[in-house]
Design a protein around this motif. Structure first.
Motif, short mmCIF file in Angstrom:
data_model
loop_
_atom_site.label_atom_id
_atom_site.label_comp_id
_atom_site.label_asym_id
_atom_site.label_seq_id
_atom_site.Cartn_x
_atom_site.Cartn_y
_atom_site.Cartn_z
N THR A 88 0.87 -1.18 0.00
CA THR A 88 0.00 0.00 0.00
C THR A 88 0.91 1.22 0.00
OG1 THR A 88 -1.67 -1.21 1.25
CG2 THR A 88 -1.87 1.20 1.20
N ARG A 108 -3.94 7.08 -2.20
CA ARG A 108 -3.45 5.74 -1.85
C ARG A 108 -3.82 4.72 -2.90
NH1 ARG A 108 -3.27 5.32 4.41
NH2 ARG A 108 -3.03 7.52 4.91
N LYS A 109 -2.97 3.74 -3.05
CA LYS A 109 -3.27 2.61 -3.92
C LYS A 109 -2.52 1.40 -3.41
CE LYS A 109 -1.06 2.67 -8.17
NZ LYS A 109 -0.82 3.24 -9.48
N GLY A 124 -4.36 -3.86 -10.09
CA GLY A 124 -3.29 -3.56 -9.15
C GLY A 124 -2.15 -4.56 -9.17
#
Length: 164
Positions: free
Chosen positions: A95, A103-104, A119
């Motif tokens: 993260t 955020r990702k 992702g």
């Protein structure tokens, strides 16, 4: 821990194998049957089924050969067995946050199983190269065609473990 060869997760290898088996066990025999039928219909120069079938067979053979090469070079890695799970290595679920606190969460996977929409980033991608070896709290700069962007590592997890 830098994987040698073509690192891939067990799921990624299974997906490549399934695609290979489908191409050679299902698609190619169907196309061969169509081409054989079309060849028996006479003039092949203006026979769409024959011409398309031959073209599709070449595509299938090319893809199957590519998959065979990738599977031969593949090194299946179980990310849950990574000795130092406090740092980012192959298979890590990371993260991150940028300067604007956007955020990702990304997972570092083999190049053959990358899927940015979900992702999953390839091990050789600029983002993955920048994140390798990072710990929680580290800042990493990613060099992209649009310019540099800095990311902070917020959490690192591996399969079979909760987020750190």
């Amino acid at each position: 821990m830098k994987p040698d060869g073509n690192p891939v997760t067990a799921a990624g290898y299974a997906a490549m194998k399934a695609r290979y088996d489908h191409l050679l066990g299902t698609e190619r025999p169907e196309i061969v049957e169509i081409v054989s039928w079309a060849a028996g219909n006479g003039d092949r120069s203006e026979n769409g089924d024959y011409l398309y079938g031959r073209k599709r067979m070449r595509e299938i053979d090319r893809e199957a050969a590519h998959l065979a090469r990738r599977m031969k070079a593949a090194r299946v890695i179980d990310p849950s067995e990574t000795p130092d799970q406090s740092r980012v290595f192959f298979g890590a679920v990371v993260t991150i946050a940028d300067e604007d606190d956007a955020r990702k969460t990304v997972t570092l996977v083999g190049d053959d199983e990358q899927d940015a929409a979900h992702g999953r980033i390839g091990w050789s991608s600029p983002m993955a190269r920048a994140l390798r070896g990072a710990s929680v709290g580290d800042l990493r700069t990613v060099r992209l065609p649009a310019g540099e962007k800095e990311w902070e590592i917020l959490a690192i997890a591996y399969p079979g473990q909760e987020h750190a």
